[in-house]
Design a protein around this motif. Sequence first.
Motif, PDB file in Angstrom:
ATOM      1  N   LEU A 117       0.854  -1.437  -0.069  1.00 19.09           N
ATOM      2  CA  LEU A 117      -0.291  -0.018  -0.010  1.00 19.09           C
ATOM      3  C   LEU A 117       0.886   1.212  -0.029  1.00 19.09           C
ATOM      4  O   LEU A 117       0.599   2.141  -0.732  1.00 19.09           O
ATOM      5  CB  LEU A 117      -0.873  -0.081   1.108  1.00 19.09           C
ATOM      6  CG  LEU A 117      -1.955  -1.090   1.139  1.00 19.09           C
ATOM      7  CD1 LEU A 117      -2.659  -0.985   2.618  1.00 19.09           C
ATOM      8  CD2 LEU A 117      -3.137  -0.987   0.192  1.00 19.09           C
ATOM      9  N   CYS A 118       1.779   1.076   0.772  1.00 19.17           N
ATOM     10  CA  CYS A 118       2.840   2.340   0.958  1.00 19.17           C
ATOM     11  C   CYS A 118       3.554   2.766  -0.579  1.00 19.17           C
ATOM     12  O   CYS A 118       3.649   3.853  -0.900  1.00 19.17           O
ATOM     13  CB  CYS A 118       3.797   2.186   1.876  1.00 19.17           C
ATOM     14  SG  CYS A 118       3.053   2.354   3.766  1.00 19.17           S
ATOM     15  N   CYS A 119       3.972   1.593  -0.945  1.00 18.48           N
ATOM     16  CA  CYS A 119       4.689   1.816  -2.379  1.00 18.48           C
ATOM     17  C   CYS A 119       3.578   2.196  -3.445  1.00 18.48           C
ATOM     18  O   CYS A 119       3.941   3.264  -4.218  1.00 18.48           O
ATOM     19  CB  CYS A 119       5.160   0.420  -2.873  1.00 18.48           C
ATOM     20  SG  CYS A 119       6.664   0.128  -1.850  1.00 18.48           S
ATOM     21  N   ARG A 120       2.418   1.630  -3.592  1.00 15.94           N
ATOM     22  CA  ARG A 120       1.273   2.071  -4.374  1.00 15.94           C
ATOM     23  C   ARG A 120       1.072   3.420  -4.167  1.00 15.94           C
ATOM     24  O   ARG A 120       0.777   4.058  -5.211  1.00 15.94           O
ATOM     25  CB  ARG A 120       0.110   1.068  -4.304  1.00 15.94           C
ATOM     26  CG  ARG A 120      -0.994   1.287  -4.883  1.00 15.94           C
ATOM     27  CD  ARG A 120      -1.925   0.102  -4.523  1.00 15.94           C
ATOM     28  NE  ARG A 120      -3.404   0.590  -4.596  1.00 15.94           N
ATOM     29  CZ  ARG A 120      -3.928   0.512  -5.717  1.00 15.94           C
ATOM     30  NH1 ARG A 120      -3.249   0.047  -6.926  1.00 15.94           N
ATOM     31  NH2 ARG A 120      -5.184   0.698  -5.978  1.00 15.94           N
ATOM     32  N   HIS A 121       1.050   4.159  -3.273  1.00 14.03           N
ATOM     33  CA  HIS A 121       0.521   5.342  -2.818  1.00 14.03           C
ATOM     34  C   HIS A 121       1.822   6.469  -3.100  1.00 14.03           C
ATOM     35  O   HIS A 121       1.801   7.570  -2.959  1.00 14.03           O
ATOM     36  CB  HIS A 121      -0.330   5.655  -1.495  1.00 14.03           C
ATOM     37  CG  HIS A 121      -1.605   4.922  -1.733  1.00 14.03           C
ATOM     38  ND1 HIS A 121      -2.556   5.995  -2.613  1.00 14.03           N
ATOM     39  CD2 HIS A 121      -2.135   3.776  -1.540  1.00 14.03           C
ATOM     40  CE1 HIS A 121      -3.623   5.037  -2.564  1.00 14.03           C
ATOM     41  NE2 HIS A 121      -3.501   3.744  -2.118  1.00 14.03           N
ATOM     42  N   ALA A 122       3.026   5.995  -2.552  1.00 18.31           N
ATOM     43  CA  ALA A 122       4.254   6.974  -2.607  1.00 18.31           C
ATOM     44  C   ALA A 122       4.577   7.115  -4.065  1.00 18.31           C
ATOM     45  O   ALA A 122       4.930   8.200  -4.511  1.00 18.31           O
ATOM     46  CB  ALA A 122       5.134   6.382  -1.797  1.00 18.31           C
ATOM     47  N   ILE A 123       4.468   5.921  -4.831  1.00 20.66           N
ATOM     48  CA  ILE A 123       5.256   6.181  -6.036  1.00 20.66           C
ATOM     49  C   ILE A 123       4.589   7.332  -7.150  1.00 20.66           C
ATOM     50  O   ILE A 123       5.374   7.857  -7.942  1.00 20.66           O
ATOM     51  CB  ILE A 123       5.471   4.567  -6.966  1.00 20.66           C
ATOM     52  CG1 ILE A 123       6.282   3.789  -6.093  1.00 20.66           C
ATOM     53  CG2 ILE A 123       5.667   4.859  -8.455  1.00 20.66           C
ATOM     54  CD1 ILE A 123       6.395   2.202  -6.492  1.00 20.66           C
ATOM     55  N   PRO A 124       3.306   7.373  -7.204  1.00 17.00           N
ATOM     56  CA  PRO A 124       2.854   8.453  -8.229  1.00 17.00           C
ATOM     57  C   PRO A 124       3.487   9.740  -7.986  1.00 17.00           C
ATOM     58  O   PRO A 124       3.802  10.484  -8.710  1.00 17.00           O
ATOM     59  CB  PRO A 124       1.396   8.343  -7.912  1.00 17.00           C
ATOM     60  CG  PRO A 124       1.222   6.834  -7.429  1.00 17.00           C
ATOM     61  CD  PRO A 124       2.119   6.689  -6.787  1.00 17.00           C
ATOM     62  N   TYR A 125       3.483  10.003  -6.583  1.00 13.88           N
ATOM     63  CA  TYR A 125       4.270  11.195  -6.295  1.00 13.88           C
ATOM     64  C   TYR A 125       5.544  11.445  -6.684  1.00 13.88           C
ATOM     65  O   TYR A 125       6.020  12.526  -7.330  1.00 13.88           O
ATOM     66  CB  TYR A 125       4.311  11.569  -4.564  1.00 13.88           C
ATOM     67  CG  TYR A 125       2.841  11.866  -4.089  1.00 13.88           C
ATOM     68  CD1 TYR A 125       2.167  13.098  -4.534  1.00 13.88           C
ATOM     69  CD2 TYR A 125       2.237  10.682  -3.417  1.00 13.88           C
ATOM     70  CE1 TYR A 125       0.862  13.300  -3.789  1.00 13.88           C
ATOM     71  CE2 TYR A 125       0.912  10.758  -2.938  1.00 13.88           C
ATOM     72  CZ  TYR A 125       0.393  12.180  -3.195  1.00 13.88           C
ATOM     73  OH  TYR A 125      -1.067  12.376  -2.593  1.00 13.88           O
ATOM     74  N   MET A 126       6.416  10.202  -6.379  1.00 14.28           N
ATOM     75  CA  MET A 126       7.732  10.175  -6.939  1.00 14.28           C
ATOM     76  C   MET A 126       7.925  10.203  -8.656  1.00 14.28           C
ATOM     77  O   MET A 126       8.716  10.937  -9.068  1.00 14.28           O
ATOM     78  CB  MET A 126       8.575   9.027  -6.401  1.00 14.28           C
ATOM     79  CG  MET A 126       8.434   9.069  -4.628  1.00 14.28           C
ATOM     80  SD  MET A 126       9.359   7.806  -4.163  1.00 14.28           S
ATOM     81  CE  MET A 126       9.356   8.143  -2.397  1.00 14.28           C
ATOM     82  N   GLN A 127       7.201   9.916  -9.287  1.00  9.78           N
ATOM     83  CA  GLN A 127       6.720   9.595 -10.669  1.00  9.78           C
ATOM     84  C   GLN A 127       6.846  11.169 -11.206  1.00  9.78           C
ATOM     85  O   GLN A 127       7.458  11.419 -12.016  1.00  9.78           O
ATOM     86  CB  GLN A 127       5.778   8.697 -11.422  1.00  9.78           C
ATOM     87  CG  GLN A 127       6.063   7.612 -11.248  1.00  9.78           C
ATOM     88  CD  GLN A 127       5.113   6.636 -11.785  1.00  9.78           C
ATOM     89  OE1 GLN A 127       4.012   6.749 -11.276  1.00  9.78           O
ATOM     90  NE2 GLN A 127       5.128   5.699 -12.554  1.00  9.78           N
ATOM     91  N   ARG A 128       6.057  11.839 -10.718  1.00  7.30           N
ATOM     92  CA  ARG A 128       5.804  13.194 -11.090  1.00  7.30           C
ATOM     93  C   ARG A 128       6.936  14.109 -10.914  1.00  7.30           C
ATOM     94  O   ARG A 128       7.309  14.817 -11.711  1.00  7.30           O
ATOM     95  CB  ARG A 128       4.795  13.972 -10.152  1.00  7.30           C
ATOM     96  CG  ARG A 128       3.369  13.762 -10.805  1.00  7.30           C
ATOM     97  CD  ARG A 128       2.233  14.634  -9.870  1.00  7.30           C
ATOM     98  NE  ARG A 128       1.592  13.837  -9.165  1.00  7.30           N
ATOM     99  CZ  ARG A 128       0.655  14.000  -7.962  1.00  7.30           C
ATOM    100  NH1 ARG A 128       0.539  15.260  -7.636  1.00  7.30           N
ATOM    101  NH2 ARG A 128       0.140  13.173  -7.516  1.00  7.30           N
ATOM    102  N   GLN A 129       7.754  13.767  -9.702  1.00  9.58           N
ATOM    103  CA  GLN A 129       8.996  14.684  -9.550  1.00  9.58           C
ATOM    104  C   GLN A 129      10.259  13.825 -10.474  1.00  9.58           C
ATOM    105  O   GLN A 129      11.307  14.768 -10.480  1.00  9.58           O
ATOM    106  CB  GLN A 129       9.682  14.463  -8.224  1.00  9.58           C
ATOM    107  CG  GLN A 129       8.537  14.877  -7.083  1.00  9.58           C
ATOM    108  CD  GLN A 129       8.632  14.246  -5.624  1.00  9.58           C
ATOM    109  OE1 GLN A 129       7.458  14.443  -4.960  1.00  9.58           O
ATOM    110  NE2 GLN A 129       9.643  13.623  -5.376  1.00  9.58           N
ATOM    111  N   GLY A 130      10.253  12.731 -10.814  1.00 12.60           N
ATOM    112  CA  GLY A 130      11.001  12.237 -11.839  1.00 12.60           C
ATOM    113  C   GLY A 130      12.240  11.587 -10.678  1.00 12.60           C
ATOM    114  O   GLY A 130      13.277  11.381 -11.126  1.00 12.60           O
ATOM    115  N   LYS A 131      11.954  11.331  -9.248  1.00 17.41           N
ATOM    116  CA  LYS A 131      12.688  11.008  -8.469  1.00 17.41           C
ATOM    117  C   LYS A 131      12.234  10.629  -7.068  1.00 17.41           C
ATOM    118  O   LYS A 131      11.209  10.996  -6.920  1.00 17.41           O
ATOM    119  CB  LYS A 131      14.139  11.963  -8.188  1.00 17.41           C
ATOM    120  CG  LYS A 131      13.637  13.117  -7.397  1.00 17.41           C
ATOM    121  CD  LYS A 131      14.920  14.076  -7.284  1.00 17.41           C
ATOM    122  CE  LYS A 131      14.366  15.543  -6.743  1.00 17.41           C
ATOM    123  NZ  LYS A 131      13.960  15.787  -5.475  1.00 17.41           N
ATOM    124  N   GLY A 132      13.192   9.522  -6.292  1.00 22.22           N
ATOM    125  CA  GLY A 132      12.501   9.400  -4.868  1.00 22.22           C
ATOM    126  C   GLY A 132      13.342   8.080  -4.519  1.00 22.22           C
ATOM    127  O   GLY A 132      13.933   7.496  -5.225  1.00 22.22           O
TER     128      GLY A 132
END
Length: 249
Positions: A117-132
Amino acid sequence: MQRLQDRVAVITGAGSGIGLATAHRFAQEGAKVVVADLDEEAGAKAAGEVGGLFVKADVANEDDVARMYRTAFEEFGSVDIAFNNAGISPPDDDSILETGIDAWRRVQEVNLTSVYLCCRHAIPYMQRQGKGSIINTASFVAVMGSATSQISYTASKGGVLAMSRELGVQFAREGIRVNALCPGPVDTPLLRELFAKDPERAQRRLVHVPIGRFARAEEIAAAVAFLASDDASFITASEFLVDGGISGA
Ligand code: NAD
């Protein structure tokens, strides 16, 4: 300039043990820390100590997890680091012949589904930034099994390790690193509770640690800060062992 200057870091299980020590370490290194925990008192206290923001969240609940990252983004403008760390210890008798299906399911929910769940919801924010950078807490038992019969716990941590590898490979080209942190035994309330029930277990464990002692939570936090930082820019999809040599013995 500090290593994590102004990075926004969401830490689950930050009210105690490894999560708490990491919240302190991240704050020292300049991060803006979101302290997430089910335990309201411990979480609020931790947030106060590190000058962070507390979000009460049950990591096994998808609405809570979504709200946790949304809050981080709305308050601070990004989600740069997700330390998916909250977890519970094995049930009392966690041997394959004794652990019932309800206990098994609860451990998978809190230790494994939570990381999904955490990966599923954190990744979209990181995709927008292009890093994480995502660090998921597994355990040394994920790579070597355990002599102390903890089937539901070991299986949950094996799942965390496999998921971290899969996501690390999948999102590498998008600038998102995903690593599994595999601590050895760490002196935290979780371990103390386990050993209070079964003191001999502590001795059995200790014998297998080449360094001859359990880790301090601060020693694990130092590794997490490294993985979260650009110093680890070429490390992804790894099993990052911080185990006093236990898996090498
Ligand atoms: P801890 O018990 O000291 O801290 C765990 C924190 O997670 C607590 O603050 C608790 O309130 C929180 N938590 C529990 N369930 C939650 C939920 N559903 N939602 C949100 N928060 C929840 O434990 P620790 O030893 O610091 O362990 C942290 C992680 O490290 C766990 O995933 C654990 O399995 C793992 N780990 C610990 C050791 C060890 O020896 N201590 C070794 C390897 C891996």
